[in-house]
Design a protein around this motif. Sequence first.
Motif, PDB file in Angstrom:
ATOM      1  N   ARG A  78      32.653  35.855  37.361  1.00 18.29           N
ATOM      2  CA  ARG A  78      32.478  35.241  38.685  1.00 18.29           C
ATOM      3  C   ARG A  78      32.745  33.740  38.615  1.00 18.29           C
ATOM      4  O   ARG A  78      33.457  33.182  39.452  1.00 18.29           O
ATOM      5  CB  ARG A  78      31.063  35.511  39.195  1.00 18.29           C
ATOM      6  N   GLU A  79      32.233  33.079  37.619  1.00 22.32           N
ATOM      7  CA  GLU A  79      32.415  31.644  37.467  1.00 22.32           C
ATOM      8  C   GLU A  79      33.869  31.302  37.147  1.00 22.32           C
ATOM      9  O   GLU A  79      34.418  30.325  37.666  1.00 22.32           O
ATOM     10  CB  GLU A  79      31.484  31.092  36.383  1.00 22.32           C
ATOM     11  N   ALA A  80      34.494  32.114  36.294  1.00 21.81           N
ATOM     12  CA  ALA A  80      35.907  31.901  35.964  1.00 21.81           C
ATOM     13  C   ALA A  80      36.771  32.078  37.211  1.00 21.81           C
ATOM     14  O   ALA A  80      37.714  31.311  37.441  1.00 21.81           O
ATOM     15  CB  ALA A  80      36.347  32.878  34.868  1.00 21.81           C
ATOM     16  N   THR A  81      36.437  33.071  38.022  1.00 22.15           N
ATOM     17  CA  THR A  81      37.184  33.324  39.256  1.00 22.15           C
ATOM     18  C   THR A  81      37.049  32.152  40.215  1.00 22.15           C
ATOM     19  O   THR A  81      38.028  31.745  40.849  1.00 22.15           O
ATOM     20  CB  THR A  81      36.698  34.628  39.914  1.00 22.15           C
ATOM     21  N   ALA A  82      35.861  31.584  40.318  1.00 23.44           N
ATOM     22  CA  ALA A  82      35.648  30.443  41.211  1.00 23.44           C
ATOM     23  C   ALA A  82      36.515  29.252  40.786  1.00 23.44           C
ATOM     24  O   ALA A  82      37.087  28.561  41.640  1.00 23.44           O
ATOM     25  CB  ALA A  82      34.177  30.056  41.222  1.00 23.44           C
ATOM     26  N   ILE A  83      36.645  29.040  39.500  1.00 23.29           N
ATOM     27  CA  ILE A  83      37.482  27.936  39.018  1.00 23.29           C
ATOM     28  C   ILE A  83      38.945  28.231  39.304  1.00 23.29           C
ATOM     29  O   ILE A  83      39.696  27.353  39.750  1.00 23.29           O
ATOM     30  CB  ILE A  83      37.237  27.669  37.519  1.00 23.29           C
ATOM     31  N   ARG A  84      39.377  29.470  39.075  1.00 22.52           N
ATOM     32  CA  ARG A  84      40.769  29.842  39.382  1.00 22.52           C
ATOM     33  C   ARG A  84      41.061  29.651  40.872  1.00 22.52           C
ATOM     34  O   ARG A  84      42.147  29.247  41.260  1.00 22.52           O
ATOM     35  CB  ARG A  84      41.046  31.292  38.977  1.00 22.52           C
ATOM     36  N   GLN A  85      40.077  29.942  41.700  1.00 21.73           N
ATOM     37  CA  GLN A  85      40.249  29.757  43.146  1.00 21.73           C
ATOM     38  C   GLN A  85      40.433  28.265  43.468  1.00 21.73           C
ATOM     39  O   GLN A  85      41.263  27.914  44.303  1.00 21.73           O
ATOM     40  CB  GLN A  85      39.044  30.329  43.911  1.00 21.73           C
ATOM     41  N   LYS A  86      39.690  27.399  42.786  1.00 21.21           N
ATOM     42  CA  LYS A  86      39.851  25.958  42.997  1.00 21.21           C
ATOM     43  C   LYS A  86      41.235  25.490  42.557  1.00 21.21           C
ATOM     44  O   LYS A  86      41.838  24.635  43.198  1.00 21.21           O
ATOM     45  CB  LYS A  86      38.769  25.180  42.249  1.00 21.21           C
ATOM     46  N   ILE A 108      52.325  30.383  39.499  1.00 26.26           N
ATOM     47  CA  ILE A 108      52.441  31.844  39.408  1.00 26.26           C
ATOM     48  C   ILE A 108      51.453  32.387  38.374  1.00 26.26           C
ATOM     49  O   ILE A 108      50.746  33.362  38.627  1.00 26.26           O
ATOM     50  CB  ILE A 108      53.890  32.257  39.077  1.00 26.26           C
ATOM     51  N   HIS A 109      51.386  31.731  37.221  1.00 22.77           N
ATOM     52  CA  HIS A 109      50.449  32.185  36.178  1.00 22.77           C
ATOM     53  C   HIS A 109      49.011  32.120  36.670  1.00 22.77           C
ATOM     54  O   HIS A 109      48.205  33.018  36.385  1.00 22.77           O
ATOM     55  CB  HIS A 109      50.617  31.364  34.901  1.00 22.77           C
ATOM     56  N   ASN A 110      48.666  31.069  37.417  1.00 20.30           N
ATOM     57  CA  ASN A 110      47.307  30.971  37.939  1.00 20.30           C
ATOM     58  C   ASN A 110      47.035  32.075  38.952  1.00 20.30           C
ATOM     59  O   ASN A 110      45.959  32.672  38.954  1.00 20.30           O
ATOM     60  CB  ASN A 110      47.030  29.605  38.570  1.00 20.30           C
ATOM     61  N   LEU A 111      48.003  32.364  39.819  1.00 17.32           N
ATOM     62  CA  LEU A 111      47.814  33.436  40.793  1.00 17.32           C
ATOM     63  C   LEU A 111      47.589  34.772  40.087  1.00 17.32           C
ATOM     64  O   LEU A 111      46.737  35.567  40.498  1.00 17.32           O
ATOM     65  CB  LEU A 111      49.011  33.526  41.744  1.00 17.32           C
ATOM     66  N   LEU A 112      48.341  35.022  39.021  1.00 19.19           N
ATOM     67  CA  LEU A 112      48.162  36.267  38.263  1.00 19.19           C
ATOM     68  C   LEU A 112      46.789  36.315  37.602  1.00 19.19           C
ATOM     69  O   LEU A 112      46.127  37.361  37.606  1.00 19.19           O
ATOM     70  CB  LEU A 112      49.264  36.424  37.213  1.00 19.19           C
ATOM     71  N   ALA A 113      46.346  35.191  37.045  1.00 25.00           N
ATOM     72  CA  ALA A 113      45.022  35.155  36.405  1.00 25.00           C
ATOM     73  C   ALA A 113      43.916  35.338  37.440  1.00 25.00           C
ATOM     74  O   ALA A 113      42.957  36.079  37.203  1.00 25.00           O
ATOM     75  CB  ALA A 113      44.840  33.837  35.657  1.00 25.00           C
ATOM     76  N   LEU A 114      44.067  34.701  38.591  1.00 27.60           N
ATOM     77  CA  LEU A 114      43.077  34.862  39.655  1.00 27.60           C
ATOM     78  C   LEU A 114      43.063  36.307  40.138  1.00 27.60           C
ATOM     79  O   LEU A 114      41.997  36.889  40.357  1.00 27.60           O
ATOM     80  CB  LEU A 114      43.367  33.903  40.813  1.00 27.60           C
TER      81      LEU A 114
END
Length: 181
Positions: A78-86, A108-114
């Motif tokens: 959840r915390e990792a996802t919040a950072i990816r969203q930022k 693109i890489h960030n979108l895939l990770a998110l």
Amino acid sequence: WETLRDCLSQFDTFIKLMLRNRQRELVNYWKALQPRYSVTETYAQALSRYETTKPGKSALRLRMENVSKFLWGYGFVREATAIRQKIKELDDEDFKVDYLGELQEGRIHNLLALAENLAETGQFEQAEALIIQAKGILETLPAHDSALHAQVLNSLAYEQKTMKRYKEAEQNYRAAIALDP
């Protein structure tokens, strides 16, 4: 213990451990620290402090990506996802105009990770939407990496398979294999 926590929250140390594939060492330190300190709070505070120094966006993004990767690997989805969203919000702000180049590949890489993070929490439709966004960005680049294109298609197929849309998934898996066997 406080000295160790402070050392690990210094981004010079943290980034060196992350970039040298020494995440296991970092996790072991945090296992010892965890009863005393919160890993998520420590890095949230470190990122907040770093942001107040008004760093360049690429430097901030690098730290955010590495914190997200570490938290994800340590089980704080959840915390990792919040950072990816930022990171996505930073990217969306930076890319209001079309921009070609390697920065778009980072986006693109960030979108895939998110998307991966969201899928892990059962948010498959949102994950699929991000992968489709990544695919759209990739297709605007004049010369894009076929391996990256295959990765995007593979990710899309995986989400479609998870949502039991097998025909679409098969088409995207086959397209991915054709691009990068």
